[in-house]
Scaffold this motif. Sequence first.
Motif, PDB file in Angstrom:
ATOM      1  N   GLN A  63    -139.970 -48.814  -3.067  1.00 58.33           N
ATOM      2  CA  GLN A  63    -141.399 -48.532  -3.017  1.00 58.33           C
ATOM      3  C   GLN A  63    -142.139 -49.324  -4.086  1.00 58.33           C
ATOM      4  O   GLN A  63    -141.556 -49.758  -5.076  1.00 58.33           O
ATOM      5  N   PHE A  64    -143.430 -49.511  -3.854  1.00 60.79           N
ATOM      6  CA  PHE A  64    -144.291 -50.251  -4.764  1.00 60.79           C
ATOM      7  C   PHE A  64    -144.725 -49.315  -5.890  1.00 60.79           C
ATOM      8  O   PHE A  64    -145.126 -48.178  -5.647  1.00 60.79           O
ATOM      9  N   ARG A  65    -144.633 -49.801  -7.117  1.00 62.95           N
ATOM     10  CA  ARG A  65    -145.081 -49.040  -8.281  1.00 62.95           C
ATOM     11  C   ARG A  65    -146.275 -49.779  -8.889  1.00 62.95           C
ATOM     12  O   ARG A  65    -146.150 -50.861  -9.448  1.00 62.95           O
ATOM     13  N   TYR A  66    -147.432 -49.151  -8.771  1.00 57.57           N
ATOM     14  CA  TYR A  66    -148.700 -49.772  -9.133  1.00 57.57           C
ATOM     15  C   TYR A  66    -148.748 -50.222 -10.592  1.00 57.57           C
ATOM     16  O   TYR A  66    -149.221 -51.316 -10.899  1.00 57.57           O
ATOM     17  N   ALA A  67    -148.294 -49.371 -11.515  1.00 54.33           N
ATOM     18  CA  ALA A  67    -148.395 -49.687 -12.946  1.00 54.33           C
ATOM     19  C   ALA A  67    -147.707 -51.000 -13.299  1.00 54.33           C
ATOM     20  O   ALA A  67    -148.136 -51.710 -14.207  1.00 54.33           O
ATOM     21  N   LEU A  68    -146.639 -51.339 -12.580  1.00 56.65           N
ATOM     22  CA  LEU A  68    -145.904 -52.578 -12.846  1.00 56.65           C
ATOM     23  C   LEU A  68    -146.158 -53.650 -11.789  1.00 56.65           C
ATOM     24  O   LEU A  68    -145.655 -54.765 -11.892  1.00 56.65           O
ATOM     25  N   GLY A  69    -146.912 -53.302 -10.749  1.00 59.16           N
ATOM     26  CA  GLY A  69    -147.297 -54.278  -9.731  1.00 59.16           C
ATOM     27  C   GLY A  69    -146.129 -54.887  -8.980  1.00 59.16           C
ATOM     28  O   GLY A  69    -146.171 -56.062  -8.620  1.00 59.16           O
ATOM     29  N   SER A  70    -145.114 -54.074  -8.704  1.00 57.56           N
ATOM     30  CA  SER A  70    -143.923 -54.608  -8.058  1.00 57.56           C
ATOM     31  C   SER A  70    -143.210 -53.525  -7.250  1.00 57.56           C
ATOM     32  O   SER A  70    -143.442 -52.333  -7.449  1.00 57.56           O
ATOM     33  N   HIS A  71    -142.347 -53.961  -6.353  1.00 55.93           N
ATOM     34  CA  HIS A  71    -141.497 -53.041  -5.599  1.00 55.93           C
ATOM     35  C   HIS A  71    -140.243 -52.743  -6.413  1.00 55.93           C
ATOM     36  O   HIS A  71    -139.713 -53.643  -7.072  1.00 55.93           O
ATOM     37  N   PHE A  72    -139.768 -51.507  -6.333  1.00 55.95           N
ATOM     38  CA  PHE A  72    -138.577 -51.084  -7.063  1.00 55.95           C
ATOM     39  C   PHE A  72    -137.632 -50.355  -6.129  1.00 55.95           C
ATOM     40  O   PHE A  72    -138.061 -49.656  -5.213  1.00 55.95           O
ATOM     41  N   TYR A  73    -136.337 -50.507  -6.407  1.00 56.72           N
ATOM     42  CA  TYR A  73    -135.309 -49.749  -5.717  1.00 56.72           C
ATOM     43  C   TYR A  73    -134.987 -48.549  -6.599  1.00 56.72           C
ATOM     44  O   TYR A  73    -134.706 -48.707  -7.790  1.00 56.72           O
ATOM     45  N   GLU A  74    -135.044 -47.358  -5.989  1.00 56.69           N
ATOM     46  CA  GLU A  74    -134.892 -46.132  -6.750  1.00 56.69           C
ATOM     47  C   GLU A  74    -134.126 -45.091  -5.955  1.00 56.69           C
ATOM     48  O   GLU A  74    -134.097 -45.137  -4.726  1.00 56.69           O
ATOM     49  N   LEU A  75    -133.595 -44.123  -6.679  1.00 59.92           N
ATOM     50  CA  LEU A  75    -133.115 -42.907  -6.037  1.00 59.92           C
ATOM     51  C   LEU A  75    -134.331 -42.059  -5.706  1.00 59.92           C
ATOM     52  O   LEU A  75    -135.356 -42.143  -6.404  1.00 59.92           O
ATOM     53  N   PRO A  76    -134.270 -41.219  -4.679  1.00 59.68           N
ATOM     54  CA  PRO A  76    -135.403 -40.347  -4.361  1.00 59.68           C
ATOM     55  C   PRO A  76    -135.704 -39.403  -5.528  1.00 59.68           C
ATOM     56  O   PRO A  76    -134.785 -38.894  -6.172  1.00 59.68           O
ATOM     57  N   ALA A  77    -136.969 -39.197  -5.774  1.00 57.62           N
ATOM     58  CA  ALA A  77    -137.387 -38.328  -6.874  1.00 57.62           C
ATOM     59  C   ALA A  77    -138.822 -37.885  -6.636  1.00 57.62           C
ATOM     60  O   ALA A  77    -139.533 -38.474  -5.830  1.00 57.62           O
TER      61      ALA A  77
END
Length: 182
Positions: A63-77
Amino acid sequence: MSADFTEKTISSRTAYRGKMLRVNEDEAGMPDGSIASREYVLHPGAAIILPVFDDGSILLERQFRYALGSHFYELPAGKLETGEAALATAQRELLEETGYVAAQWRALGIFHPCIGYSNERIDFFLARELEFKGAQLDDGEFLETLRMPLAECLDWIRQGRITDTKTIIGLFWAEKILREGW
Protein backbone atom coordinates in the motif's frame (compact mmCIF):
# COMPACT_ATOMS: atom_id res chain seq x y z
CA MET A 1 18.82 -1.58 43.59
CA SER A 2 18.71 0.52 40.43
CA ALA A 3 18.79 4.29 40.47
CA ASP A 4 15.47 6.04 39.85
CA PHE A 5 15.62 8.28 36.77
CA THR A 6 11.86 8.87 36.63
CA GLU A 7 10.81 12.22 35.18
CA LYS A 8 7.73 13.89 36.72
CA THR A 9 5.18 15.86 34.71
CA ILE A 10 4.95 19.47 35.85
CA SER A 11 2.66 20.76 33.10
CA SER A 12 1.15 19.41 29.92
CA ARG A 13 -0.62 20.97 26.97
CA THR A 14 -1.98 19.62 23.71
CA ALA A 15 -0.09 21.25 20.84
CA TYR A 16 -2.02 19.40 18.14
CA ARG A 17 -5.10 17.18 18.06
CA GLY A 18 -5.96 15.29 14.88
CA LYS A 19 -8.40 12.51 14.09
CA MET A 20 -5.93 9.81 15.14
CA LEU A 21 -2.91 11.46 16.79
CA ARG A 22 -2.33 14.04 19.46
CA VAL A 23 0.93 15.87 20.15
CA ASN A 24 1.66 17.07 23.67
CA GLU A 25 4.25 19.53 24.96
CA ASP A 26 5.16 18.99 28.58
CA GLU A 27 7.50 20.36 31.18
CA ALA A 28 9.09 17.55 33.17
CA GLY A 29 10.96 17.62 36.43
CA MET A 30 14.26 15.79 36.09
CA PRO A 31 15.92 13.60 38.75
CA ASP A 32 18.49 16.36 39.45
CA GLY A 33 15.77 19.00 40.02
CA SER A 34 16.10 20.70 36.62
CA ILE A 35 13.20 21.10 34.21
CA ALA A 36 13.15 19.75 30.65
CA SER A 37 10.80 20.13 27.70
CA ARG A 38 9.18 16.97 26.34
CA GLU A 39 7.25 16.65 23.06
CA TYR A 40 5.53 13.38 22.26
CA VAL A 41 2.85 11.79 20.13
CA LEU A 42 -0.12 10.06 21.74
CA HIS A 43 -1.29 7.14 19.62
CA PRO A 44 -4.38 4.91 20.15
CA GLY A 45 -2.35 1.71 19.71
CA ALA A 46 -2.39 -0.86 16.95
CA ALA A 47 -2.42 -4.55 16.18
CA ILE A 48 -0.35 -6.33 13.56
CA ILE A 49 -1.07 -9.73 12.14
CA LEU A 50 1.40 -12.36 10.97
CA PRO A 51 -0.84 -14.43 8.66
CA VAL A 52 0.80 -17.79 7.92
CA PHE A 53 -0.73 -20.27 5.48
CA ASP A 54 -0.55 -24.02 6.04
CA ASP A 55 2.36 -24.27 3.57
CA GLY A 56 4.34 -21.65 5.54
CA SER A 57 3.82 -18.81 3.07
CA ILE A 58 3.06 -15.35 4.39
CA LEU A 59 0.28 -12.92 3.46
CA LEU A 60 1.59 -9.39 2.82
CA GLU A 61 0.02 -6.16 1.65
CA ARG A 62 1.31 -3.45 -0.64
CA GLN A 63 0.00 0.00 0.00
CA PHE A 64 0.95 3.63 -0.53
CA ARG A 65 2.12 5.52 2.55
CA TYR A 66 1.56 9.24 2.09
CA ALA A 67 4.11 10.50 4.65
CA LEU A 68 6.94 8.81 2.73
CA GLY A 69 5.38 9.13 -0.74
CA SER A 70 5.97 5.51 -1.64
CA HIS A 71 4.45 2.03 -1.74
CA PHE A 72 5.44 -0.37 1.04
CA TYR A 73 5.15 -4.09 1.59
CA GLU A 74 3.74 -4.76 5.04
CA LEU A 75 2.03 -7.28 7.23
CA PRO A 76 -1.66 -6.43 7.79
CA ALA A 77 -2.16 -4.04 10.68
CA GLY A 78 -4.50 -1.39 11.98
CA LYS A 79 -5.19 0.99 14.81
CA LEU A 80 -7.31 0.13 17.80
CA GLU A 81 -10.74 1.69 17.94
CA THR A 82 -11.84 3.21 21.26
CA GLY A 83 -12.55 0.44 23.75
CA GLU A 84 -11.54 -2.32 21.31
CA ALA A 85 -9.28 -5.16 22.48
CA ALA A 86 -6.11 -5.72 20.45
CA LEU A 87 -7.18 -9.23 19.34
CA ALA A 88 -10.52 -7.87 18.11
CA THR A 89 -8.61 -5.21 16.14
CA ALA A 90 -6.36 -7.88 14.60
CA GLN A 91 -9.33 -10.03 13.60
CA ARG A 92 -11.22 -7.05 12.15
CA GLU A 93 -8.22 -5.72 10.23
CA LEU A 94 -7.29 -9.12 8.77
CA LEU A 95 -10.79 -9.51 7.35
CA GLU A 96 -11.23 -5.90 6.22
CA GLU A 97 -7.86 -5.53 4.54
CA THR A 98 -7.18 -9.02 3.18
CA GLY A 99 -10.51 -10.84 3.16
CA TYR A 100 -9.13 -13.64 5.34
CA VAL A 101 -10.27 -14.99 8.68
CA ALA A 102 -8.15 -17.21 10.89
CA ALA A 103 -9.33 -20.15 12.97
CA GLN A 104 -6.23 -20.01 15.17
CA TRP A 105 -4.82 -16.92 16.89
CA ARG A 106 -1.76 -16.60 19.12
CA ALA A 107 -0.47 -13.48 20.84
CA LEU A 108 3.24 -13.07 20.07
CA GLY A 109 4.06 -10.00 22.13
CA ILE A 110 4.02 -6.24 22.30
CA PHE A 111 6.47 -3.69 21.02
CA HIS A 112 6.82 0.08 21.25
CA PRO A 113 8.21 1.33 17.91
CA CYS A 114 9.01 4.94 18.84
CA ILE A 115 9.86 5.12 22.57
CA GLY A 116 11.72 8.40 22.20
CA TYR A 117 8.70 10.40 21.02
CA SER A 118 5.49 8.34 21.14
CA ASN A 119 3.44 6.14 23.45
CA GLU A 120 2.45 3.90 20.51
CA ARG A 121 2.03 0.23 21.41
CA ILE A 122 1.65 -2.51 18.82
CA ASP A 123 0.29 -5.94 19.74
CA PHE A 124 1.53 -8.79 17.52
CA PHE A 125 -0.65 -11.78 16.63
CA LEU A 126 0.03 -14.96 14.69
CA ALA A 127 -2.94 -16.00 12.53
CA ARG A 128 -3.14 -19.59 11.24
CA GLU A 129 -5.68 -21.76 9.43
CA LEU A 130 -6.60 -18.97 7.06
CA GLU A 131 -9.77 -18.97 5.00
CA PHE A 132 -10.68 -16.38 2.37
CA LYS A 133 -14.07 -14.68 2.91
CA GLY A 134 -13.71 -11.47 0.86
CA ALA A 135 -12.05 -8.13 1.59
CA GLN A 136 -14.03 -5.21 3.01
CA LEU A 137 -11.70 -2.23 2.64
CA ASP A 138 -12.51 1.00 4.46
CA ASP A 139 -13.48 4.03 2.37
CA GLY A 140 -10.30 5.60 0.99
CA GLU A 141 -8.23 2.48 1.64
CA PHE A 142 -6.40 1.03 -1.36
CA LEU A 143 -4.09 -1.96 -1.19
CA GLU A 144 -3.27 -5.26 -2.76
CA THR A 145 -2.39 -8.53 -1.07
CA LEU A 146 0.25 -11.03 -2.04
CA ARG A 147 1.16 -14.47 -0.76
CA MET A 148 4.89 -15.15 -0.58
CA PRO A 149 7.20 -17.86 0.72
CA LEU A 150 8.94 -16.79 3.93
CA ALA A 151 12.38 -17.19 2.29
CA GLU A 152 11.40 -14.66 -0.38
CA CYS A 153 10.09 -12.23 2.27
CA LEU A 154 13.44 -12.47 4.08
CA ASP A 155 15.26 -11.86 0.78
CA TRP A 156 13.16 -8.75 0.27
CA ILE A 157 14.31 -7.49 3.68
CA ARG A 158 17.96 -8.06 2.64
CA GLN A 159 17.34 -6.30 -0.69
CA GLY A 160 15.64 -3.32 0.97
CA ARG A 161 12.26 -3.99 -0.66
CA ILE A 162 10.68 -4.48 2.79
CA THR A 163 11.70 -1.63 5.11
CA ASP A 164 8.73 -1.31 7.47
CA THR A 165 10.00 -2.03 10.99
CA LYS A 166 6.93 -3.85 12.31
CA THR A 167 6.89 -6.06 9.22
CA ILE A 168 10.59 -6.88 9.53
CA ILE A 169 10.12 -7.85 13.18
CA GLY A 170 7.08 -9.95 12.29
CA LEU A 171 8.90 -11.77 9.51
CA PHE A 172 11.89 -12.50 11.75
CA TRP A 173 9.43 -13.89 14.30
CA ALA A 174 7.88 -16.01 11.52
CA GLU A 175 11.31 -17.44 10.77
CA LYS A 176 11.73 -18.46 14.42
CA ILE A 177 8.20 -19.84 14.68
CA LEU A 178 8.34 -21.87 11.48
CA ARG A 179 11.94 -23.09 11.72
CA GLU A 180 12.40 -23.46 15.46
CA GLY A 181 8.87 -23.90 16.80
CA TRP A 182 9.32 -20.74 18.88
